[in-house]
Write a protein that holds these residues in place. Structure first.
Motif, mmCIF file in Angstrom:
data_model
loop_
_atom_site.group_PDB
_atom_site.id
_atom_site.type_symbol
_atom_site.label_atom_id
_atom_site.label_comp_id
_atom_site.label_asym_id
_atom_site.label_seq_id
_atom_site.Cartn_x
_atom_site.Cartn_y
_atom_site.Cartn_z
ATOM 1 N N TRP A 39 0.842 -1.192 0.000
ATOM 2 C CA TRP A 39 0.000 0.000 0.000
ATOM 3 C C TRP A 39 0.877 1.242 0.000
ATOM 4 O O TRP A 39 1.965 1.262 0.587
ATOM 5 C CB TRP A 39 -0.916 0.026 1.224
ATOM 6 N N PRO A 41 0.926 5.837 0.238
ATOM 7 C CA PRO A 41 0.191 6.911 0.921
ATOM 8 C C PRO A 41 -0.617 7.818 0.006
ATOM 9 O O PRO A 41 -1.511 8.514 0.485
ATOM 10 C CB PRO A 41 1.285 7.698 1.636
ATOM 11 N N LEU A 46 1.264 7.741 5.699
ATOM 12 C CA LEU A 46 0.737 6.393 5.941
ATOM 13 C C LEU A 46 1.612 5.690 6.966
ATOM 14 O O LEU A 46 2.829 5.625 6.812
ATOM 15 C CB LEU A 46 0.704 5.609 4.633
ATOM 16 N N ALA A 60 -3.929 0.457 9.146
ATOM 17 C CA ALA A 60 -3.232 1.589 8.535
ATOM 18 C C ALA A 60 -3.837 2.882 9.053
ATOM 19 O O ALA A 60 -5.063 3.015 9.147
ATOM 20 C CB ALA A 60 -3.339 1.522 7.016
ATOM 21 N N ILE A 62 -4.003 6.944 8.325
ATOM 22 C CA ILE A 62 -3.774 7.912 7.262
ATOM 23 C C ILE A 62 -3.994 9.310 7.816
ATOM 24 O O ILE A 62 -5.057 9.622 8.374
ATOM 25 C CB ILE A 62 -4.720 7.654 6.071
ATOM 26 N N ILE A 72 -4.828 6.382 1.333
ATOM 27 C CA ILE A 72 -4.258 5.064 1.079
ATOM 28 C C ILE A 72 -4.687 4.550 -0.291
ATOM 29 O O ILE A 72 -5.806 4.783 -0.743
ATOM 30 C CB ILE A 72 -4.663 4.082 2.195
ATOM 31 N N TYR A 158 -8.083 3.610 -4.668
ATOM 32 C CA TYR A 158 -7.718 4.516 -3.580
ATOM 33 C C TYR A 158 -8.964 5.041 -2.889
ATOM 34 O O TYR A 158 -10.076 4.991 -3.422
ATOM 35 C CB TYR A 158 -6.854 5.673 -4.093
#
Length: 352
Positions: A39, A41, A46, A60, A62, A72, A158
Protein backbone atom coordinates in the motif's frame (compact mmCIF):
# COMPACT_ATOMS: atom_id res chain seq x y z
CA UNK A 1 -68.94 -18.75 2.11
CA UNK A 2 -67.50 -16.78 5.00
CA UNK A 3 -64.12 -15.07 5.21
CA UNK A 4 -61.61 -14.73 8.03
CA UNK A 5 -58.80 -12.14 7.57
CA UNK A 6 -55.44 -13.00 9.14
CA UNK A 7 -52.35 -10.74 9.27
CA UNK A 8 -49.12 -12.21 7.90
CA UNK A 9 -45.47 -11.19 8.01
CA UNK A 10 -43.05 -13.16 5.79
CA UNK A 11 -39.25 -13.18 5.98
CA UNK A 12 -37.50 -13.85 2.66
CA UNK A 13 -33.81 -14.73 2.65
CA UNK A 14 -31.71 -14.57 -0.52
CA UNK A 15 -28.50 -16.62 -0.54
CA UNK A 16 -25.63 -15.41 -2.75
CA UNK A 17 -22.45 -17.49 -3.10
CA UNK A 18 -19.27 -15.51 -3.96
CA UNK A 19 -15.69 -16.50 -4.57
CA UNK A 20 -13.78 -16.89 -1.28
CA UNK A 21 -10.27 -16.42 -2.72
CA UNK A 22 -8.90 -13.10 -1.47
CA UNK A 23 -6.43 -11.87 -4.09
CA UNK A 24 -4.97 -9.45 -1.51
CA UNK A 25 -4.08 -12.20 0.97
CA UNK A 26 -0.46 -12.22 -0.25
CA UNK A 27 -0.34 -8.41 -0.66
CA UNK A 28 -0.87 -7.26 2.94
CA UNK A 29 -4.64 -7.02 2.57
CA UNK A 30 -5.02 -7.39 6.33
CA UNK A 31 -2.58 -4.45 6.92
CA UNK A 32 -0.60 -6.47 9.47
CA UNK A 33 2.86 -5.70 8.04
CA UNK A 34 4.92 -3.06 9.87
CA UNK A 35 6.17 -1.10 8.06
CA UNK A 36 3.27 -1.23 5.64
CA UNK A 37 3.98 -3.00 2.35
CA UNK A 38 2.17 -2.98 -1.03
CA UNK A 39 0.00 0.00 0.00
CA UNK A 40 1.15 3.56 -0.71
CA UNK A 41 0.19 6.91 0.92
CA UNK A 42 -1.08 8.71 -2.19
CA UNK A 43 0.11 12.13 -1.03
CA UNK A 44 -0.77 11.56 2.63
CA UNK A 45 1.19 10.16 5.58
CA UNK A 46 0.74 6.39 5.94
CA UNK A 47 1.74 4.49 9.09
CA UNK A 48 1.01 1.19 10.81
CA UNK A 49 -1.09 1.55 13.98
CA UNK A 50 -2.36 -0.53 16.88
CA UNK A 51 -4.73 2.15 18.25
CA UNK A 52 -7.81 0.92 16.39
CA UNK A 53 -8.01 -2.36 14.48
CA UNK A 54 -10.83 -4.07 12.63
CA UNK A 55 -9.10 -7.43 12.41
CA UNK A 56 -5.76 -8.77 13.62
CA UNK A 57 -3.46 -6.54 15.64
CA UNK A 58 -2.67 -3.68 13.23
CA UNK A 59 -4.30 -1.28 10.81
CA UNK A 60 -3.23 1.59 8.53
CA UNK A 61 -3.41 5.16 9.86
CA UNK A 62 -3.77 7.91 7.26
CA UNK A 63 -3.07 11.56 8.17
CA UNK A 64 -1.51 14.73 6.74
CA UNK A 65 -3.90 14.97 3.77
CA UNK A 66 -3.83 18.26 1.84
CA UNK A 67 -6.37 17.29 -0.86
CA UNK A 68 -9.60 15.30 -0.62
CA UNK A 69 -8.37 12.62 -3.03
CA UNK A 70 -5.20 11.90 -1.04
CA UNK A 71 -5.13 8.74 1.03
CA UNK A 72 -4.26 5.06 1.08
CA UNK A 73 -4.05 3.36 -2.32
CA UNK A 74 -3.15 0.04 -3.92
CA UNK A 75 -1.89 -0.39 -7.49
CA UNK A 76 -2.34 -3.57 -9.52
CA UNK A 77 -0.66 -4.56 -12.77
CA UNK A 78 -0.71 -7.80 -14.71
CA UNK A 79 2.88 -8.33 -13.59
CA UNK A 80 2.03 -8.19 -9.88
CA UNK A 81 -1.48 -9.66 -9.85
CA UNK A 82 -3.24 -11.80 -12.41
CA UNK A 83 -6.35 -9.80 -13.23
CA UNK A 84 -8.35 -10.97 -16.22
CA UNK A 85 -9.96 -8.47 -18.55
CA UNK A 86 -13.78 -8.56 -18.79
CA UNK A 87 -14.00 -10.28 -15.41
CA UNK A 88 -15.88 -8.81 -12.44
CA UNK A 89 -14.17 -8.15 -9.11
CA UNK A 90 -15.26 -6.88 -5.72
CA UNK A 91 -13.06 -4.71 -3.50
CA UNK A 92 -14.02 -4.30 0.17
CA UNK A 93 -12.30 -2.65 3.13
CA UNK A 94 -13.16 -1.05 6.46
CA UNK A 95 -12.61 2.60 7.37
CA UNK A 96 -12.80 4.37 10.73
CA UNK A 97 -12.78 8.17 10.80
CA UNK A 98 -10.70 9.72 13.59
CA UNK A 99 -12.15 13.23 13.27
CA UNK A 100 -14.60 15.34 11.27
CA UNK A 101 -14.19 18.69 9.54
CA UNK A 102 -15.50 21.65 11.56
CA UNK A 103 -19.28 21.88 11.38
CA UNK A 104 -19.73 18.41 9.88
CA UNK A 105 -21.76 15.55 11.38
CA UNK A 106 -20.43 12.97 8.93
CA UNK A 107 -18.18 12.66 5.89
CA UNK A 108 -18.52 11.33 2.36
CA UNK A 109 -16.13 8.47 1.61
CA UNK A 110 -15.55 7.16 -1.90
CA UNK A 111 -13.63 4.14 -3.11
CA UNK A 112 -12.15 5.17 -6.45
CA UNK A 113 -10.45 3.34 -9.31
CA UNK A 114 -7.97 4.86 -11.75
CA UNK A 115 -7.46 2.94 -15.00
CA UNK A 116 -4.26 3.36 -17.04
CA UNK A 117 -4.36 1.97 -20.59
CA UNK A 118 -1.53 0.70 -22.76
CA UNK A 119 0.08 3.05 -25.31
CA UNK A 120 -1.65 6.17 -24.01
CA UNK A 121 -1.48 8.55 -21.11
CA UNK A 122 -5.27 8.77 -20.96
CA UNK A 123 -6.68 7.65 -17.63
CA UNK A 124 -10.18 6.80 -16.56
CA UNK A 125 -11.56 7.46 -13.08
CA UNK A 126 -14.54 5.56 -11.72
CA UNK A 127 -16.40 5.48 -8.42
CA UNK A 128 -16.54 1.96 -7.03
CA UNK A 129 -18.63 3.00 -4.05
CA UNK A 130 -19.83 6.13 -2.24
CA UNK A 131 -20.74 6.29 1.46
CA UNK A 132 -22.40 9.69 1.89
CA UNK A 133 -23.00 9.63 5.66
CA UNK A 134 -19.92 8.04 7.18
CA UNK A 135 -19.86 8.67 10.96
CA UNK A 136 -16.92 9.18 13.25
CA UNK A 137 -15.48 6.58 15.62
CA UNK A 138 -16.85 3.33 14.17
CA UNK A 139 -15.76 0.86 11.51
CA UNK A 140 -17.69 1.20 8.26
CA UNK A 141 -17.49 -1.22 5.33
CA UNK A 142 -16.72 0.47 2.01
CA UNK A 143 -16.23 -0.88 -1.49
CA UNK A 144 -18.10 -2.51 -4.34
CA UNK A 145 -17.73 -4.42 -7.57
CA UNK A 146 -16.32 -3.40 -10.94
CA UNK A 147 -15.63 -4.93 -14.35
CA UNK A 148 -12.22 -4.70 -15.99
CA UNK A 149 -12.12 -3.58 -19.63
CA UNK A 150 -9.62 -4.47 -22.34
CA UNK A 151 -6.18 -2.93 -22.88
CA UNK A 152 -5.57 -2.05 -19.22
CA UNK A 153 -1.95 -1.60 -18.16
CA UNK A 154 -2.74 -1.09 -14.49
CA UNK A 155 -5.43 -0.03 -12.05
CA UNK A 156 -5.12 1.97 -8.85
CA UNK A 157 -7.74 1.69 -6.11
CA UNK A 158 -7.72 4.52 -3.58
CA UNK A 159 -9.84 6.07 -0.84
CA UNK A 160 -10.90 9.70 -0.91
CA UNK A 161 -12.69 11.60 1.87
CA UNK A 162 -14.49 14.86 1.08
CA UNK A 163 -12.85 16.91 3.85
CA UNK A 164 -9.07 16.97 3.64
CA UNK A 165 -8.80 17.65 7.39
CA UNK A 166 -10.03 14.14 8.19
CA UNK A 167 -7.61 11.46 9.43
CA UNK A 168 -8.72 7.83 9.36
CA UNK A 169 -7.84 4.18 9.91
CA UNK A 170 -8.15 1.51 7.20
CA UNK A 171 -8.10 -2.27 7.65
CA UNK A 172 -9.20 -5.73 6.45
CA UNK A 173 -9.16 -5.23 2.67
CA UNK A 174 -10.08 -7.94 0.19
CA UNK A 175 -10.31 -8.33 -3.58
CA UNK A 176 -12.28 -11.31 -4.90
CA UNK A 177 -13.46 -12.32 -8.33
CA UNK A 178 -17.19 -12.60 -8.85
CA UNK A 179 -17.81 -15.62 -11.03
CA UNK A 180 -21.16 -15.54 -12.85
CA UNK A 181 -23.26 -18.67 -12.47
CA UNK A 182 -24.50 -19.72 -15.92
CA UNK A 183 -27.10 -21.95 -14.27
CA UNK A 184 -28.54 -19.32 -11.95
CA UNK A 185 -32.00 -19.42 -13.50
CA UNK A 186 -32.32 -23.18 -13.28
CA UNK A 187 -30.98 -23.16 -9.72
CA UNK A 188 -33.41 -20.39 -8.73
CA UNK A 189 -36.35 -22.31 -10.15
CA UNK A 190 -35.21 -25.49 -8.40
CA UNK A 191 -34.81 -23.72 -5.03
CA UNK A 192 -37.93 -21.56 -5.11
CA UNK A 193 -39.75 -23.88 -2.73
CA UNK A 194 -36.81 -23.67 -0.31
CA UNK A 195 -36.23 -19.90 -0.29
CA UNK A 196 -39.56 -18.36 -1.31
CA UNK A 197 -42.16 -20.70 0.09
CA UNK A 198 -42.92 -22.05 3.57
CA UNK A 199 -45.67 -23.79 5.42
CA UNK A 200 -47.95 -21.53 7.42
CA UNK A 201 -49.85 -22.83 10.43
CA UNK A 202 -52.97 -20.84 11.35
CA UNK A 203 -54.69 -21.34 14.69
CA UNK A 204 -58.35 -20.29 14.74
CA UNK A 205 -59.96 -19.78 18.12
CA UNK A 206 -63.46 -21.22 18.11
CA UNK A 207 -65.06 -20.71 21.53
CA UNK A 208 -68.57 -21.06 20.10
CA UNK A 209 -67.76 -24.42 18.52
CA UNK A 210 -68.86 -23.33 15.03
CA UNK A 211 -68.53 -25.51 11.96
CA UNK A 212 -65.30 -24.17 10.42
CA UNK A 213 -65.88 -26.00 7.14
CA UNK A 214 -67.88 -22.96 5.99
CA UNK A 215 -64.95 -20.55 6.45
CA UNK A 216 -62.15 -19.58 4.07
CA UNK A 217 -58.99 -17.93 5.44
CA UNK A 218 -57.66 -14.96 3.48
CA UNK A 219 -54.13 -13.71 4.21
CA UNK A 220 -53.23 -10.02 3.80
CA UNK A 221 -49.59 -8.94 4.13
CA UNK A 222 -49.65 -5.68 6.11
CA UNK A 223 -45.90 -5.13 6.39
CA UNK A 224 -42.56 -6.72 5.61
CA UNK A 225 -39.57 -7.29 7.84
CA UNK A 226 -37.64 -4.89 5.63
CA UNK A 227 -39.64 -1.69 5.13
CA UNK A 228 -39.69 -1.02 1.40
CA UNK A 229 -40.67 2.18 -0.37
CA UNK A 230 -40.39 4.27 -3.50
CA UNK A 231 -40.03 7.77 -4.93
CA UNK A 232 -43.17 9.49 -6.20
CA UNK A 233 -44.02 12.42 -8.48
CA UNK A 234 -46.18 15.06 -6.81
CA UNK A 235 -47.72 16.23 -10.10
CA UNK A 236 -49.09 12.76 -10.79
CA UNK A 237 -50.01 12.15 -7.15
CA UNK A 238 -52.26 15.23 -7.00
CA UNK A 239 -53.66 15.01 -10.56
CA UNK A 240 -57.21 13.53 -10.46
CA UNK A 241 -56.77 12.16 -13.99
CA UNK A 242 -54.00 9.93 -12.60
CA UNK A 243 -56.00 8.50 -9.72
CA UNK A 244 -54.53 5.10 -10.42
CA UNK A 245 -51.06 6.45 -9.53
CA UNK A 246 -51.49 6.70 -5.72
CA UNK A 247 -53.71 3.64 -5.86
CA UNK A 248 -50.79 1.69 -7.33
CA UNK A 249 -48.49 2.89 -4.54
CA UNK A 250 -51.02 2.06 -1.82
CA UNK A 251 -52.57 -1.18 -3.02
CA UNK A 252 -50.20 -2.82 -5.51
CA UNK A 253 -46.72 -1.73 -4.48
CA UNK A 254 -47.88 -1.46 -0.85
CA UNK A 255 -45.06 0.94 -0.05
CA UNK A 256 -44.38 1.50 3.64
CA UNK A 257 -42.66 4.85 3.01
CA UNK A 258 -42.20 7.26 0.13
CA UNK A 259 -39.92 10.11 -0.81
CA UNK A 260 -40.97 12.97 -3.07
CA UNK A 261 -38.72 13.07 -6.14
CA UNK A 262 -38.34 16.79 -6.86
CA UNK A 263 -41.67 18.35 -5.99
CA UNK A 264 -40.54 19.82 -2.66
CA UNK A 265 -37.32 21.34 -3.93
CA UNK A 266 -37.13 25.11 -4.03
CA UNK A 267 -36.41 25.38 -7.76
CA UNK A 268 -39.52 23.39 -8.67
CA UNK A 269 -41.88 24.57 -5.96
CA UNK A 270 -41.05 28.13 -4.87
CA UNK A 271 -38.75 29.59 -7.49
CA UNK A 272 -40.80 32.75 -8.02
CA UNK A 273 -42.48 33.59 -4.72
CA UNK A 274 -42.69 32.42 -1.17
CA UNK A 275 -46.28 31.47 -0.40
CA UNK A 276 -47.00 28.74 2.12
CA UNK A 277 -50.47 27.93 0.82
CA UNK A 278 -49.88 25.60 -2.10
CA UNK A 279 -51.43 22.35 -0.86
CA UNK A 280 -51.73 21.03 -4.39
CA UNK A 281 -47.95 20.56 -4.34
CA UNK A 282 -47.89 18.82 -1.00
CA UNK A 283 -48.34 15.08 -0.63
CA UNK A 284 -50.98 14.14 1.92
CA UNK A 285 -50.71 10.47 2.74
CA UNK A 286 -50.88 7.98 5.56
CA UNK A 287 -47.46 6.59 4.67
CA UNK A 288 -44.30 7.68 6.38
CA UNK A 289 -42.66 10.36 4.23
CA UNK A 290 -38.91 10.45 3.89
CA UNK A 291 -37.55 14.00 4.20
CA UNK A 292 -36.05 14.78 0.81
CA UNK A 293 -33.51 17.46 -0.04
CA UNK A 294 -35.15 20.85 -0.58
CA UNK A 295 -32.07 22.83 -1.59
CA UNK A 296 -29.52 21.30 -3.93
CA UNK A 297 -26.46 22.53 -5.78
CA UNK A 298 -26.74 26.22 -6.69
CA UNK A 299 -30.53 26.36 -6.35
CA UNK A 300 -30.70 28.52 -3.24
CA UNK A 301 -33.69 30.87 -3.15
CA UNK A 302 -33.83 34.41 -4.50
CA UNK A 303 -36.92 35.92 -2.88
CA UNK A 304 -38.89 38.79 -4.46
CA UNK A 305 -40.14 41.02 -1.65
CA UNK A 306 -43.02 43.48 -1.67
CA UNK A 307 -42.59 46.81 -3.41
CA UNK A 308 -44.14 50.11 -2.32
CA UNK A 309 -47.34 49.37 -4.25
CA UNK A 310 -48.09 46.39 -2.07
CA UNK A 311 -47.49 43.77 -4.76
CA UNK A 312 -46.62 40.40 -3.23
CA UNK A 313 -46.78 41.86 0.30
CA UNK A 314 -44.74 40.55 3.18
CA UNK A 315 -45.47 42.04 6.58
CA UNK A 316 -42.51 43.22 8.63
CA UNK A 317 -43.40 44.41 12.10
CA UNK A 318 -46.69 45.78 10.80
CA UNK A 319 -45.17 47.55 7.77
CA UNK A 320 -44.41 46.43 4.25
CA UNK A 321 -40.93 45.41 3.19
CA UNK A 322 -39.06 47.15 0.41
CA UNK A 323 -38.43 45.45 -2.89
CA UNK A 324 -35.39 43.17 -2.81
CA UNK A 325 -34.28 40.11 -4.75
CA UNK A 326 -30.91 39.35 -3.18
CA UNK A 327 -29.84 35.81 -2.30
CA UNK A 328 -30.58 34.62 1.20
CA UNK A 329 -28.98 31.96 3.35
CA UNK A 330 -31.31 29.25 4.64
CA UNK A 331 -30.22 28.03 8.03
CA UNK A 332 -33.21 26.15 9.43
CA UNK A 333 -36.93 25.61 9.16
CA UNK A 334 -39.45 27.07 11.55
CA UNK A 335 -43.14 27.96 11.58
CA UNK A 336 -42.82 31.74 11.43
CA UNK A 337 -41.36 33.59 8.42
CA UNK A 338 -39.85 36.96 9.36
CA UNK A 339 -39.06 39.45 6.63
CA UNK A 340 -35.66 40.80 5.76
CA UNK A 341 -34.91 44.44 6.46
CA UNK A 342 -32.19 46.47 4.80
CA UNK A 343 -28.70 45.43 5.77
CA UNK A 344 -26.95 42.13 5.57
CA UNK A 345 -25.97 39.45 5.39
CA UNK A 346 -29.55 38.21 5.62
CA UNK A 347 -30.83 34.97 7.12
CA UNK A 348 -34.26 33.70 6.20
CA UNK A 349 -36.12 31.20 8.36
CA UNK A 350 -38.50 29.08 6.33
CA UNK A 351 -41.37 26.76 6.99
CA UNK A 352 -41.43 23.69 4.74
Amino acid sequence: MKWVQVGLVLSIKIVVVLSTTNLLASRNGDLEADPITFWTPGGSTLASSTVHVHGGSRSAYISGRSQYWEGIEHTFTNDTLDLTMDNIYAFVGFIRLENLAPGQLYEEVEVMMEQKFYNTEVRGYYIISRSTHTPIGTWVEVGGDFKLVDNLERIRIYIQVTSKEVNYYFDTASLVELVPDPNWMANAEANINLYRKANLDVTVLNPENMNLNDYTIELVQDKSEFGHGTAIRTDLWTDPTYSYYPDTVYNILKAEWVTVENGLRWKNMEAVELPHDRPNRNVQMHLGQDDHSRFTGEHFPRVPFADTTGTNPFICNGTRCTSRTEPVQVVRFQKRTPCIQDGGPEILHLSP
